[in-house]
Design a protein around this motif. Structure first.
Motif, short mmCIF file in Angstrom:
data_model
loop_
_atom_site.label_atom_id
_atom_site.label_comp_id
_atom_site.label_asym_id
_atom_site.label_seq_id
_atom_site.Cartn_x
_atom_site.Cartn_y
_atom_site.Cartn_z
N GLU A 295 0.86 -1.17 0.00
CA GLU A 295 0.00 0.00 0.00
C GLU A 295 0.90 1.23 0.00
N LYS B 50 -6.53 -7.28 -2.22
CA LYS B 50 -7.57 -6.36 -1.76
C LYS B 50 -8.54 -6.11 -2.90
N ASP C 176 -12.21 -4.32 -3.79
CA ASP C 176 -13.29 -3.41 -3.37
C ASP C 176 -13.20 -3.07 -1.88
N GLY C 177 -12.00 -2.77 -1.43
CA GLY C 177 -11.80 -2.33 -0.05
C GLY C 177 -11.73 -3.44 0.98
N VAL C 178 -11.80 -4.70 0.55
CA VAL C 178 -11.78 -5.84 1.47
C VAL C 178 -10.54 -6.68 1.20
N TYR C 179 -9.80 -7.01 2.25
CA TYR C 179 -8.66 -7.91 2.13
C TYR C 179 -9.16 -9.36 2.10
N THR D 158 -11.55 -12.81 5.58
CA THR D 158 -11.57 -11.46 5.02
C THR D 158 -11.44 -10.44 6.14
N SER D 159 -11.01 -9.24 5.76
CA SER D 159 -10.81 -8.19 6.75
C SER D 159 -10.88 -6.83 6.06
N THR D 160 -11.22 -5.81 6.82
CA THR D 160 -11.17 -4.45 6.29
C THR D 160 -10.05 -3.64 6.92
N ASP D 161 -9.38 -4.20 7.94
CA ASP D 161 -8.37 -3.44 8.66
C ASP D 161 -7.13 -4.23 9.07
N ARG E 169 -8.82 -8.16 -8.51
CA ARG E 169 -10.08 -7.50 -8.88
C ARG E 169 -10.98 -8.51 -9.55
#
Length: 344
Positions: free
Chosen positions: A31, A88, A90-93, A111-114, A172
């Motif tokens: 990132e 990652k 659409d914003g989701v790992y 899955t995770s967002t953070d 993606r």
């Protein structure tokens, strides 16, 4: 000609109890200038968890947690969570790994967002016995005969499933669908789905009935991958197609030799192989790659790109984590000099 630079060892085992045996096979998420590394940490007794480290730029270590990031929760992963990959979407790992219970090794997903809290989706690959798989896949006689060589023999009462490892998502959606690669030995296969709920017993039965249509790459006769192949790093989107770094295995009288390899897949139809290197990208040649828990292994599992330089992170001899770098333009140019036909 591709010039490969071995950047050296990035992580070794520590005295911490969860990683006192070895560290290897890292998932990589870049990132900006930050590289997140989710690595396999092995404690004595061959019990694996996922550790976390952070790098500034490609190789400058700035953080390493002293506790695991992901630990086993399910019976299916009672002996460890192994060999993670991460993308990652659409914003989701999407973090895939191999769940191992001492008998079965099967691809699973969280899955995770953070990267702090995780939603567990469990096993996402088929839970079929070898005989079930063989009965369905043999309906298509174009399948490589190596798929039907059952080499694992256990004397257990527990149910034994077909091993399905090296699961990794594309970063993606492709034509609106989630796409992931997986490995049923000896090749690499592709799955396209609208959502995870599609992955039912019925779905996999139909998949196996047309198994040959889902095989992207099978091993070639060349030495470095004459035994079998498997997924390495999540596919990289380039202007020429999906760059796939995978591993090839050569079976010798002294054991397996694992090397890194490369192929190029069509951007809209990744079942179509546009190009594939004839020779390995890099091989075990340094002491830390040739001697370890499992000797003669370079096992690529993640990448980062800084300007024109592609960094490939890999497990070395199942003992430590190392990195190799090269010009991505040079690699793509070399691939274009090795075009191939549709291989599935």
């Amino acid at each position: 000609m591709i010039q490969i630079k071995k950047e050296g060892i990035l992580l070794k085992k520590t005295k911490l109890s969860f990683e006192n045996d070895s560290v290897l096979n890292p998932a990589i998420m870049q990132e900006g200038n930050t590289v997140h590394m989710l690595y396999r940490a092995v404690r004595s007794g061959n019990y694996s968890t996922i550790g976390y480290a952070k790098f500034e730029g490609p190789i400058k270590l700035i953080q390493r947690n002293n506790t695991p990031l992901i630990i086993p929760f399910l019976d299916e992963e009672s002996k460890g969570v192994e060999d993670a990959r991460i993308v990652k979407i659409d914003g989701v790992y999407y973090i895939t790994y191999t769940a191992y219970n001492g008998i079965n090794a099967l691809g699973a997903l969280v899955t995770s967002t953070d990267l702090l809290t995780f939603e567990r989706h469990g096993i996402i690959v088929p839970k079929f016995t070898f005989d079930e798989f063989k009965r369905l896949a043999e309906c298509n006689n174009l399948v490589n005969a190596k798929y039907f060589r059952h080499v694992r023999h256990f004397k257990h009462d527990e149910e034994i499933f077909l091993w399905d490892k090296d699961v990794m998502f594309f970063p993606r959606k492709i034509n609106g669908k989630l796409a992931f690669l997986h490995r049923i030995r000896p090749g690499i296969q592709l799955v396209l789905i609208n959502n995870l709920e599609e992955l039912t017993k019925e779905f996999w039965s139909e998949y196996f009935l047309h198994f040959n249509e889902h095989i992207i790459l099978d091993p070639k006769g060349t030495n470095h991958e004459s035994g079998f192949i498997g997924g390495g790093c999540p596919p990289i989107e380039t202007e020429l197609g999906w760059l796939l770094i995978y591993h090839g295995v050569f079976d010798t009288s002294e054991g397996y030799i694992y090397s890194a390899a490369a192929a190029l897949l069509d951007i809209d139809n990744p079942t179509k192989v546009l190009a594939r290197l004839v020779d390995p990208l890099f091989v075990p040649e340094l002491d830390y790659e040739k001697n370890g828990v499992v000797s003669n292994v370079v096992f690529p599992t993640g990448t980062a790109i800084f300007e024109d330089t592609l960094y490939i992170y890999y497990g070395a001899a199942d003992k430590c984590i190392a990195c190799a770098s090269m010009s991505i333009k040079a690699l793509l140019k070399e691939l274009l000099q090795n075009p191939t036909q549709h291989e599935s």
